[in-house]
Scaffold this motif. Structure first.
Motif, PDB file in Angstrom:
ATOM      1  N   LEU A  60       1.586  -1.408  -0.116  1.00 38.22           N
ATOM      2  CA  LEU A  60      -0.191   0.209   0.193  1.00 38.22           C
ATOM      3  C   LEU A  60       1.205   1.368  -0.135  1.00 38.22           C
ATOM      4  O   LEU A  60       1.766   1.230   1.352  1.00 38.22           O
ATOM      5  N   ILE A  61       0.831   2.186  -1.003  1.00 39.51           N
ATOM      6  CA  ILE A  61       1.117   3.114  -1.085  1.00 39.51           C
ATOM      7  C   ILE A  61       0.540   4.554  -0.707  1.00 39.51           C
ATOM      8  O   ILE A  61      -1.169   4.507  -1.203  1.00 39.51           O
ATOM      9  N   ASN A  62       1.164   5.430  -0.377  1.00 39.91           N
ATOM     10  CA  ASN A  62       0.034   6.776   0.414  1.00 39.91           C
ATOM     11  C   ASN A  62      -1.006   5.693   0.736  1.00 39.91           C
ATOM     12  O   ASN A  62      -2.631   7.147   0.041  1.00 39.91           O
ATOM     13  N   PRO A  63      -0.852   5.557   1.965  1.00 35.92           N
ATOM     14  CA  PRO A  63      -2.114   5.162   2.218  1.00 35.92           C
ATOM     15  C   PRO A  63      -3.292   6.566   2.515  1.00 35.92           C
ATOM     16  O   PRO A  63      -2.611   7.026   3.524  1.00 35.92           O
ATOM     17  N   GLU A  64      -4.461   5.844   2.890  1.00 36.94           N
ATOM     18  CA  GLU A  64      -5.293   6.691   3.839  1.00 36.94           C
ATOM     19  C   GLU A  64      -6.322   5.658   4.435  1.00 36.94           C
ATOM     20  O   GLU A  64      -6.259   4.383   3.630  1.00 36.94           O
ATOM     21  N   ILE A  65      -6.249   6.199   6.067  1.00 38.44           N
ATOM     22  CA  ILE A  65      -7.737   5.344   6.862  1.00 38.44           C
ATOM     23  C   ILE A  65      -8.754   6.102   6.841  1.00 38.44           C
ATOM     24  O   ILE A  65      -8.895   7.533   7.386  1.00 38.44           O
ATOM     25  N   GLU A  66      -9.802   5.449   6.677  1.00 41.82           N
ATOM     26  CA  GLU A  66     -10.909   5.831   8.048  1.00 41.82           C
ATOM     27  C   GLU A  66     -11.630   4.972   8.332  1.00 41.82           C
ATOM     28  O   GLU A  66     -12.097   3.559   8.288  1.00 41.82           O
ATOM     29  N   VAL A  67     -11.881   5.234   9.666  1.00 42.61           N
ATOM     30  CA  VAL A  67     -12.326   4.684  10.679  1.00 42.61           C
ATOM     31  C   VAL A  67     -13.849   4.419  10.494  1.00 42.61           C
ATOM     32  O   VAL A  67     -14.676   5.581   9.944  1.00 42.61           O
ATOM     33  N   LEU A  68     -15.043   3.624  10.455  1.00 43.49           N
ATOM     34  CA  LEU A  68     -16.086   3.466  10.331  1.00 43.49           C
ATOM     35  C   LEU A  68     -17.090   3.367  11.190  1.00 43.49           C
ATOM     36  O   LEU A  68     -18.964   3.142  11.261  1.00 43.49           O
ATOM     37  N   ASP A  69     -16.599   3.237  12.568  1.00 45.03           N
ATOM     38  CA  ASP A  69     -17.202   3.442  13.245  1.00 45.03           C
ATOM     39  C   ASP A  69     -16.528   3.349  14.838  1.00 45.03           C
ATOM     40  O   ASP A  69     -15.702   3.821  14.507  1.00 45.03           O
ATOM     41  N   ASP A  70     -18.125   3.326  15.585  1.00 48.05           N
ATOM     42  CA  ASP A  70     -17.000   4.120  16.636  1.00 48.05           C
ATOM     43  C   ASP A  70     -16.409   2.889  17.665  1.00 48.05           C
ATOM     44  O   ASP A  70     -15.496   3.053  19.058  1.00 48.05           O
ATOM     45  N   GLU A  71     -16.797   1.410  17.490  1.00 49.42           N
ATOM     46  CA  GLU A  71     -16.434   0.174  17.952  1.00 49.42           C
ATOM     47  C   GLU A  71     -14.976   0.378  18.222  1.00 49.42           C
ATOM     48  O   GLU A  71     -14.089   0.676  17.065  1.00 49.42           O
ATOM     49  N   VAL A  72     -13.931   0.267  19.081  1.00 51.12           N
ATOM     50  CA  VAL A  72     -12.911  -0.349  19.447  1.00 51.12           C
ATOM     51  C   VAL A  72     -12.788  -1.739  20.272  1.00 51.12           C
ATOM     52  O   VAL A  72     -13.726  -1.628  21.562  1.00 51.12           O
ATOM     53  N   VAL A  73     -11.240  -1.853  19.858  1.00 55.89           N
ATOM     54  CA  VAL A  73     -11.603  -3.376  20.655  1.00 55.89           C
ATOM     55  C   VAL A  73      -9.873  -3.514  20.658  1.00 55.89           C
ATOM     56  O   VAL A  73      -9.224  -2.509  20.178  1.00 55.89           O
ATOM     57  N   GLY A  74      -9.066  -4.191  22.179  1.00 57.60           N
ATOM     58  CA  GLY A  74      -8.167  -4.197  22.462  1.00 57.60           C
ATOM     59  C   GLY A  74      -7.030  -5.521  22.085  1.00 57.60           C
ATOM     60  O   GLY A  74      -8.385  -6.551  22.261  1.00 57.60           O
TER      61      GLY A  74
END
Length: 178
Positions: A83-97
């Motif tokens: 992956l070159i020049n990546p961008e990330i979009e979080v899709l919801d508020d769920e967070v897991v550890g």
């Protein structure tokens, strides 16, 4: 091509924000990608970012072994993805550890909260656009490698430093809570 040395925590290259790649077809970038593939295989990791091999460019790679595939994703895992020049979009508020290690922080693991579902996009090694949604381990490894491109190491994402330990000790004495 070649196995490169991996930068360890404390080296300034790991604190830099990676520079975007203008032309993925540049011989220098193609050589970097080939060397990163060799380095990742040699280190037996699941992900690697260019800053980890002392190059502050926005290039990362990862794969998801079949055993770590989330429900709804292909049973054979996620193949090695550049992956070159990546961008990330979080899709919801769920967070897991979950527990993470890092080739730049050998011998340690930490419990890190991350977004469970993301969408990522960028260019593959040929310069073609790539976009996918990811959950669970797939999303975790993408976020981990993306952080390297932002000059961030996983301990900075931890919310409880008592959950940082030597891998060997954590295997012998598993934590009571996950």
């Amino acid at each position: 091509m070649a196995i490169r040395k991996i930068a360890r925590m404390g080296h300034p290259v790991l604190r830099q924000v990676a520079e975007p790649v203008v032309d993925p077809a540049e011989p220098e970038i193609q050589r970097l990608i080939a060397d990163m593939k060799d380095t990742l295989a040699d280190a037996e990791g699941v992900g690697l970012a260019a800053p980890q091999v002392y190059v502050a460019r926005a290039v990362m790679m990862f794969f998801v072994p079949p055993a770590r595939t989330a429900s709804g994703e292909a049973d054979d895992g996620v193949p090695l993805t550049v992956l070159i020049n990546p961008e990330i979009e979080v899709l919801d508020d769920e967070v897991v550890g979950d527990w993470e290690g890092c080739l730049s922080i050998p011998g340690l693991q930490g419990y890190v909260p991350r977004a469970r579902r993301i969408r990522y996009r960028g260019l593959d090694e040929t310069g073609a656009p790539i976009e996918r949604e990811a959950t669970d381990f797939h999303a975790r490894v993408v976020q981990h490698e993306y952080d390297h491109l932002q000059g961030i190491l996983y301990p900075e994402r931890m919310t409880d430093m008592t959950r940082l330990g030597f891998t060997e000790e954590l295997r012998r004495h598993p934590p009571d809570h996950d």
